[in-house]
Design an enzyme around this catalytic site. Sequence first.
Site, PDB file in Angstrom:
ATOM      1  CB  VAL B  82      -0.934   0.020   1.225  1.00 25.70           C
ATOM      2  CG1 VAL B  82      -1.643   1.360   1.326  1.00 25.70           C
ATOM      3  CG2 VAL B  82      -1.940  -1.111   1.141  1.00 25.70           C
ATOM      4  CD  GLU B 174       9.855 -14.320  23.659  1.00 25.84           C
ATOM      5  OE1 GLU B 174       8.764 -14.561  24.185  1.00 25.84           O
ATOM      6  OE2 GLU B 174       9.962 -13.746  22.549  1.00 25.84           O
TER       7      GLU B 174
END
Lengths: 433, 433
Positions: B82, B174
């Site tokens: 877009v 993480e």
Amino acid sequence: MPSPLPRKRIVIVGAGFGGMAAVKALKGANADITLVDRTNHHLFQPLLYQVATAALSPADIATATRALLRRYKHTTVLMAEVESADADRRIVHLADAPDLPYDYLILATGAAYSFFGHDEWAKHAQVLKTLTDALSIRERLLSAFEWAEECGNPDMIRRLLTFVVVGGGPTGVEMAGTIAELARSTLAWDFKNIDPRSARIVLCEAGSRVLSAFPQKLLDYAAAALNKLGVEVHLNEAVNEIDANGLLLGETRIEAANVIWCAGTEARPAADWLGANAARNRGVKTAPNCSVPGHPEIFAIGDVASFDAGEGAALPGLAPVAKQQGDYVGRLLKARIAGQPEPGAFRYKDLGTMAIIGRSHAIADFGRFTLTGFPAWLAWSLVHLMLLVDFRSRVVVYVNWSWAFFTYGRGARLLTGVARLKRPQWLRISAQE
Amino acid sequence: MPSPLPRKRIVIVGAGFGGMAAVKALKGANADITLVDRTNHHLFQPLLYQVATAALSPADIATATRALLRRYKHTTVLMAEVESADADRRIVHLADAPDLPYDYLILATGAAYSFFGHDEWAKHAQVLKTLTDALSIRERLLSAFEWAEECGNPDMIRRLLTFVVVGGGPTGVEMAGTIAELARSTLAWDFKNIDPRSARIVLCEAGSRVLSAFPQKLLDYAAAALNKLGVEVHLNEAVNEIDANGLLLGETRIEAANVIWCAGTEARPAADWLGANAARNRGVKTAPNCSVPGHPEIFAIGDVASFDAGEGAALPGLAPVAKQQGDYVGRLLKARIAGQPEPGAFRYKDLGTMAIIGRSHAIADFGRFTLTGFPAWLAWSLVHLMLLVDFRSRVVVYVNWSWAFFTYGRGARLLTGVARLKRPQWLRISAQE
């Protein structure tokens, strides 16, 4: 008791079927082995076309080489590009890494695709040798359908959905058949503006028949199978031009956004390194024991070698040839180092050849007998499963991978993009010092 | 009987958690829906770090969007970028594809990483938002060990085996924890010239604590877990410079070949398209019903939106927020189109937050109660499994994929390299006509 002999240094270039078989056969030899490959993984090439057609993931057909050889105490795995070899000083030169001296050298570098002198075609035609190639083909195939869905222009849609496979060997036939299935079944219902089933798949072969290595009766079946899959086969027509918009087949222009090149291959430049005699495909001509004439300490195996199979023909570039030669040379060197008698000349045991045409059609030639259809497909599946199991219990690996989410397994240790990844400058400079 | 109402045109930008939830909630609405995304897949972002650390394959956490929505008859999926939206003419402009007119527009474009004005750092620091990012990080991590194995220079080895993660949020924790495990266990025994366990993993956070969204008692556990994994945590120090050789942390120089940026994010430029009010993170400020003030026909959900959660704070950029907002806006539009009363203001139901630190350490905050250690890890696994199942029965999909070799399944329909893949020139030109 005699003092122990000094350990020999063996360098193996290439972690394909040949190189891996050599490492395994050398287990327990009184030698320090270095296995060099430009990638970090051993690739199960026969299924590469399934990655290219989005049937499998890279991790399904490739495994980190050093993980496979973890238990080989005296084998060091290096991910590096070989620049050249100095046969007189017995040194292998690596790009961006220290030299490797050797007592014995095994060349298993394989082959690459050749555009018959039209290297400019490489810009527009995809080849299928590495995982990176496969992912690049997959991206192009899937993008073609996505772009067709949104472009809203009939001419463009036709061009985007025209897939041309050049070369009617097993790989070309597998590619064409699987692309046909991708379009006719897998993607068939996923689009609103286009009908993927309308895709045109063209398989062109300059010779007079596809799969020419197989007996005629199998070819009739193969032709029928390709026809059933809606693959358009063009024979006796050479490709005269390939550009961004399509190709010129004989005198016929075909507008195609996707051209996949499965035609000629040639051996990688090992012969040049040694100044050795090369065959027409640039393969290193070898003695009956796979050594390079004039260099009893250097061996060439697999696709990079040209091994005289009698009547001036060379052994074909097949995985079984590479595996058997790797195993042979490994046993030969192990015996030589131990001062034991070496095996006689290498003999290729032909276990038969198979080709698969789409999901459920296959042909198999076992010499004494042949198979077609489901029995052949079953044979194909079992043999390939056995081959997978052979270098690692892949069935188990498969189940492991399926549970990786829970177990945090590491099934995907691949550098599929290594070709694109540049080393940091400081590492390149200092490595040359 | 009244004549049927004309079908409305709904355009949804972004196929993440928010966009997909909206499509599902709109099922059966009297509308033609177009879902636009720059990739061809829906990505399960919470597990992306496992692809980056080679625990999972892209196909394990991403699925072709159009395959997921195959049964949504009135939903068209487009893979396109877009460029802008014209709120007055109610048109979305796509790059290289025809315009999309709409009656209702849902913006779910998500967020990107921000280098706080130091865009030049992007050359040297990896971010983790897309599959391409994850594969690029994976290549760098694995290459670092390969290059260290072969370079034979202690300084270089130290630099190659130093991994710096910037940002102490859940993703940073993480990443640091999994890299530590990669080095200390997965790769530990695979090298001959280096000891991967000697790798240095640094986690730096400009604030006074990592995982600051969690209550203190959980943080003590997290700190202990990171310490146990051998992760070096630096607090209260900002990154002042990142270059090809490492970074400047406060006044301390760290030589590192691998810097991973998990710090600030900012919303993608949807606000600019609309000239709408944007929050500090460039998120589109929305009304209580997720619409854009002044444009009742335009909605912003998920990371691209800035939804007032009271006391001037905005809702956090979490998957559950995006999912709940997508579902809410979908139901709202379905009701509006059917002429039925619309639901009241959106309310976020906080189901709790979790973070995982390595393989078996996790913390979970469910408000009323908290968990640490194995119970938290179990909760984390179950919740993520449920979320996977939620958008498709992934357990089943997993087993399917494990047998893809036999069944020729298509588990891997991903364009991980789409960002690198250029459209053919002729397609670009004509699309602009």
